[in-house]
Design a protein around this motif. Sequence first.
Motif, PDB file in Angstrom:
ATOM      1  N   SER A 155      -7.496  63.515  21.865  1.00  0.00           N
ATOM      2  CA  SER A 155      -6.640  63.606  22.789  1.00  0.00           C
ATOM      3  C   SER A 155      -6.501  62.059  23.267  1.00  0.00           C
ATOM      4  CB  SER A 155      -6.998  64.380  24.090  1.00  0.00           C
ATOM      5  OG  SER A 155      -7.199  65.923  23.902  1.00  0.00           O
ATOM      6  N   PHE A 156      -5.215  61.789  23.793  1.00  0.00           N
ATOM      7  CA  PHE A 156      -4.995  60.489  24.041  1.00  0.00           C
ATOM      8  C   PHE A 156      -4.050  60.058  25.356  1.00  0.00           C
ATOM      9  CE2 PHE A 156      -1.281  61.386  21.282  1.00  0.00           C
ATOM     10  CZ  PHE A 156      -0.720  60.969  21.695  1.00  0.00           C
ATOM     11  N   GLU A 157      -3.947  59.153  26.054  1.00  0.00           N
ATOM     12  CA  GLU A 157      -3.307  58.897  27.213  1.00  0.00           C
ATOM     13  C   GLU A 157      -3.108  57.385  27.095  1.00  0.00           C
ATOM     14  OE1 GLU A 157      -3.365  58.978  31.968  1.00  0.00           O
ATOM     15  OE2 GLU A 157      -3.374  60.790  30.860  1.00  0.00           O
ATOM     16  N   SER A 158      -2.008  56.934  27.274  1.00  0.00           N
ATOM     17  CA  SER A 158      -1.512  55.298  26.928  1.00  0.00           C
ATOM     18  C   SER A 158      -1.648  54.710  28.554  1.00  0.00           C
ATOM     19  CB  SER A 158      -0.160  55.084  26.639  1.00  0.00           C
ATOM     20  OG  SER A 158       0.923  55.559  27.605  1.00  0.00           O
ATOM     21  N   GLU A 159      -1.589  53.413  28.463  1.00  0.00           N
ATOM     22  CA  GLU A 159      -1.613  52.807  29.715  1.00  0.00           C
ATOM     23  C   GLU A 159      -0.243  52.904  30.203  1.00  0.00           C
ATOM     24  OE1 GLU A 159      -4.166  51.098  31.250  1.00  0.00           O
ATOM     25  OE2 GLU A 159      -5.648  51.734  29.902  1.00  0.00           O
ATOM     26  N   PRO A 160       0.026  52.728  31.521  1.00  0.00           N
ATOM     27  CA  PRO A 160       1.370  53.035  32.102  1.00  0.00           C
ATOM     28  C   PRO A 160       2.262  51.799  31.259  1.00  0.00           C
ATOM     29  CG  PRO A 160      -0.133  52.883  33.917  1.00  0.00           C
ATOM     30  CD  PRO A 160      -1.061  52.523  32.664  1.00  0.00           C
ATOM     31  N   ILE A 161       3.591  52.394  31.098  1.00  0.00           N
ATOM     32  CA  ILE A 161       4.555  51.671  30.298  1.00  0.00           C
ATOM     33  C   ILE A 161       5.741  51.318  31.665  1.00  0.00           C
ATOM     34  CG2 ILE A 161       6.274  51.199  28.670  1.00  0.00           C
ATOM     35  CD1 ILE A 161       4.434  53.238  27.027  1.00  0.00           C
ATOM     36  N   ASP A 162       5.828  49.972  32.031  1.00  0.00           N
ATOM     37  CA  ASP A 162       7.015  49.799  32.859  1.00  0.00           C
ATOM     38  C   ASP A 162       8.375  49.582  32.089  1.00  0.00           C
ATOM     39  OD1 ASP A 162       5.297  50.019  35.361  1.00  0.00           O
ATOM     40  OD2 ASP A 162       4.823  47.734  35.021  1.00  0.00           O
ATOM     41  N   ILE A 163       9.453  50.483  32.747  1.00  0.00           N
ATOM     42  CA  ILE A 163      10.634  50.389  32.204  1.00  0.00           C
ATOM     43  C   ILE A 163      11.526  49.937  33.339  1.00  0.00           C
ATOM     44  CG2 ILE A 163      12.506  51.794  31.088  1.00  0.00           C
ATOM     45  CD1 ILE A 163      10.607  53.347  29.985  1.00  0.00           C
ATOM     46  N   GLU A 164      12.359  48.775  33.184  1.00  0.00           N
ATOM     47  CA  GLU A 164      13.201  48.283  34.100  1.00  0.00           C
ATOM     48  C   GLU A 164      14.649  48.875  34.051  1.00  0.00           C
ATOM     49  OE1 GLU A 164      14.134  43.973  33.827  1.00  0.00           O
ATOM     50  OE2 GLU A 164      11.858  43.488  34.007  1.00  0.00           O
ATOM     51  N   VAL A 165      15.186  49.568  35.286  1.00  0.00           N
ATOM     52  CA  VAL A 165      16.207  50.160  35.545  1.00  0.00           C
ATOM     53  C   VAL A 165      17.388  49.118  35.493  1.00  0.00           C
ATOM     54  CG1 VAL A 165      17.634  51.605  36.970  1.00  0.00           C
ATOM     55  CG2 VAL A 165      15.323  52.135  36.636  1.00  0.00           C
ATOM     56  N   PRO A 166      18.624  49.195  34.439  1.00  0.00           N
ATOM     57  CA  PRO A 166      19.602  48.196  34.317  1.00  0.00           C
ATOM     58  C   PRO A 166      20.453  48.386  35.565  1.00  0.00           C
ATOM     59  CG  PRO A 166      19.981  50.262  33.026  1.00  0.00           C
ATOM     60  CD  PRO A 166      18.591  50.405  33.536  1.00  0.00           C
ATOM     61  N   ASP A 167      20.987  47.286  36.035  1.00  0.00           N
ATOM     62  CA  ASP A 167      21.923  47.201  37.298  1.00  0.00           C
ATOM     63  C   ASP A 167      23.025  48.525  37.160  1.00  0.00           C
ATOM     64  OD1 ASP A 167      20.765  44.820  37.963  1.00  0.00           O
ATOM     65  OD2 ASP A 167      22.159  43.435  37.135  1.00  0.00           O
TER      66      ASP A 167
END
Length: 300
Positions: A155-167
């Motif tokens: 089982s695995f879980e990644s570190e949080p991935i930040d995604i920028e929301v476009p204008d």
Amino acid sequence: MPSNDGSFLDHPPSSAGDGSYRDQERLGQWIAESVLEEASGTGTGDGGGNCYGDLPKDTYFAGSLIPSDEAELSGLSEDLQSKLSPTAIQAEFLFDPRSVDRLTVTVSGNVYYRSFPTYEEQFERSVSGVPSEDEDDHDTDQQKGEFTTVYRRISFESEPIDIEVPDNEIVQEGEAVTTEIRRQVLETLQRRLQERIQSADAANSEPPVWRSMADVSVPTTVQIDDGEGGTQSITIEADKYSGDYQFPPSLFEDIPADVRRTMYESLVEEIASRGGPVKTPWGLDVQCEFYDDEDYVRGL
């Protein structure tokens, strides 16, 4: 009794808090969880998180993904492929772009790697390698012993991935907007999964990771501990269809359990010493697209 305007669960009676209702609720939850665990391979039942006998992708179907290159060779239409053997899982959501400028995604799941079976898995869970007395064909010269197929779950879980929301102005232009994400997190996760395989292979408490037939020349002769202080020569061959290792079916017959264990573990150790562990090239990726949806933004 439930009323006629809905089911008992939709419209519980005034005595819904009694023991009978709670028992029904618990039973329903248990059935749903059992079905989901069996279909997705997320349970910890009799198999303890391991998959026996078949490939995990042929055993579990809920949330199971296949590599994109396999999908290209399947010959199925894109629509049918997405239903039977998808290569990705999609989540759809709405949000107010005036109050959100960044999303956080965490990738989690399970992967499987093949290993040699333990002594218990070989002789107590399966009759592989020991012909059954119920077999119609008792010509042992035509039979071969094989290792029980075992895939172990990680089982695995990644570190949080930040995604920028476009204008919002860009999204409102009508075309889908794909946002770049920081892939270092996914690359680190893939590397850590491979490190866990290496650690499992090196641990004395774990059976060795499976060795590819391409790395172990067969047929070959190995020397194993005969359980009585000596050695015994065993010829290992390969199944012409599956490529799995084969050994003489009579090897583990009519011997005491402690001697059989010593011989079996010696056989596995000898084969494992002749090649490196199989490395499964797991690939992980995350894509995020944004669409205009009147006063909101739809994310995929």
